[in-house]
Motif scaffolding. Structure first.
Motif, mmCIF file in Angstrom:
data_model
loop_
_atom_site.group_PDB
_atom_site.id
_atom_site.type_symbol
_atom_site.label_atom_id
_atom_site.label_comp_id
_atom_site.label_asym_id
_atom_site.label_seq_id
_atom_site.Cartn_x
_atom_site.Cartn_y
_atom_site.Cartn_z
ATOM 1 N N ASP A 333 0.832 -1.203 0.000
ATOM 2 C CA ASP A 333 0.000 0.000 0.000
ATOM 3 C C ASP A 333 0.869 1.255 0.000
ATOM 4 O OD1 ASP A 333 -2.143 -1.717 0.153
ATOM 5 O OD2 ASP A 333 -2.446 -1.463 2.315
ATOM 6 N N THR A 337 -3.254 5.130 0.796
ATOM 7 C CA THR A 337 -4.110 3.965 0.540
ATOM 8 C C THR A 337 -4.001 2.973 1.694
ATOM 9 O OG1 THR A 337 -2.397 2.702 -0.637
ATOM 10 C CG2 THR A 337 -3.782 4.175 -1.956
ATOM 11 N N ARG A 342 -8.022 -1.559 -2.076
ATOM 12 C CA ARG A 342 -7.700 -2.614 -3.038
ATOM 13 C C ARG A 342 -8.977 -3.142 -3.700
ATOM 14 N NH1 ARG A 342 -4.387 -5.891 1.501
ATOM 15 N NH2 ARG A 342 -2.918 -4.234 2.096
#
Length: 390
Positions: A333, A337, A342
């Motif tokens: 990541d 994020t 995802r």
């Protein structure tokens, strides 16, 4: 739910199959290879190698699930005596103790680490540039990425904290992960799961009609092709794997952790002598490399560490294997994020996606496990709602 189809018979697919079958579902698993296991297979033959280092973290959600079903089997925890032969490569030399800054950084939990900031910047502000650099390199053992410092601070710190836990969370399946897979396959058969090997599914349209929801338990690139969905992408590591069988020599280290740049070498026969013949030891190394690096770069990195820690290793080598693992080392990541960003587990229209690069929490194989259980839960819930509406 009356029927469920699972494409892929690796760790995630088998977890989903057992979970669904225990809930009373008729499950069919399509596995493209002649044996189940996916990346959790253990090589057949003299040297029982996995596709890179494989460990079960005792603090993970799959630990309890496997234990409740009697699937953990014999485990090989890190032998305490071997801790005396844990070596750290720093400043071009091997050292017996890690830097104090690394120890302090590893004690921090991930809950206060920022998502939006890279690990290098965050850790530098807390512990200084040197400590941040070595902590990032050490975290590579659970990241398989060439530049952990550039990833999200929250993502890296969670893995650093667990990889450096005392006592160690990591445990090893005796005989390799293939032993765990065999136990899961046996449990699946007992629960009524139908496993079809050498059964490659190229398109969902190839599946018989009326088979109920579908769980896609393949790698993310394979799922993108199967579902014709190019949006199914996420960054993963790129790692050179080097396996060696050496004639045994007293005094070889158990682990070499490179703190100058991410890299890890482990003597797996230290905790499980069954992985190689008597008088030999099995070494497995993972060396993350950048997007433009060649396999030879990772191999050269490994050989430099071997020269320092395993005297005469070239003359002692009786077997060797090299490989490049690309897009097969789990999700990483970037700043800004988290796992929630995802690819989603629920793809709509009764299709669910599981694996180690999807929107599920956990470290290493825990992501595959958590997504598999979540996919079955979502499918059961959707079926229940459909029955109520009917």
């Amino acid at each position: 739910m009356r029927k469920l189809t699972i494409i892929g018979g690796g760790f995630a697919g088998l977890t989903a199959a057992i979970t669904a079958a225990e809930a009373g579902t008729r499950v069919t698993v399509h596995e493209a290879h002649r044996t189940p296991g996916g990346r959790a297979r253990t090589a057949e033959g003299t040297y029982r190698t996995n596709e890179g280092p494989h460990a079960l973290y005792a603090g993970g959600p799959h630990w309890t699930w496997l234990k409740q079903r009697g699937l953990l089997g014999p485990l090989a925890p890190l032998p305490p005596a071997e801790g005396l032969r844990f070596r750290f490569h720093r400043g071009g030399a091997l050292r017996r103790t890690p830097p104090l800054g690394l120890l302090r950084q590893s004690l921090r939990t991930a809950d206060k680490a920022p998502v939006d900031l890279d690990f290098r910047t965050w850790a530098t502000g807390l512990a200084g540039e040197r400590a941040a650099r070595v902590a990032a390199a050490y975290a590579g053992v659970a990241l398989f990425h060439h530049d952990p410092g550039a990833l999200s601070a929250r993502f890296v710190q969670e893995r650093l904290h667990r990889a450096a836990a005392v006592p160690p969370e990591a445990h090893y399946v005796r005989g390799g992960w293939g032993e765990l897979i065999e136990r899961m396959v046996a449990r699946a058969w007992e629960a009524g799961v139908r496993i079809e090997t050498s059964s490659r599914v190229e398109r969902l349209d190839d599946l018989p009609g009326g088979e109920g929801p579908v769980i896609v338990a393949t790698s993310l690139p394979a799922a993108a092709r199967l579902l014709d969905d190019p949006s199914l992408t996420w960054e993963s590591g790129r790692t050179v794997l080097l396996d060696l069988a050496l004639r045994s020599r007293k005094g070889d280290p158990f682990v070499i952790s490179d703190l100058d740049e991410p890299g890890w070498i482990e003597r797996f026969t230290a905790q499980d002598p069954s992985l190689a013949p008597a008088g030999q030891q099995l070494i497995q190394a993972q060396l993350p490399v950048g997007p433009d690096a060649a396999k030879a770069d990772g191999v050269a990195h490994a050989e430099r560490l071997l020269d320092l820690g395993f005297p005469g290793w070239r003359e002692r080598t009786v077997w060797r294997r090299e490989a490049m693992s690309q897009g097969r080392t789990g999700a990483v990541d970037r700043p800004g994020t988290t796992w929630r960003d995802r690819p989603a587990v629920d793809r709509g229209d009764g299709v669910y996606l599981v694996g180690d690069q999807v929107a599920a929490p956990g470290v290493l194989s825990e992501v595959s496990f958590t997504s598999a259980v979540e996919a079955v839960s979502l499918a059961l819930r959707a079926d229940h709602l459909a029955v109520r509406r009917a």
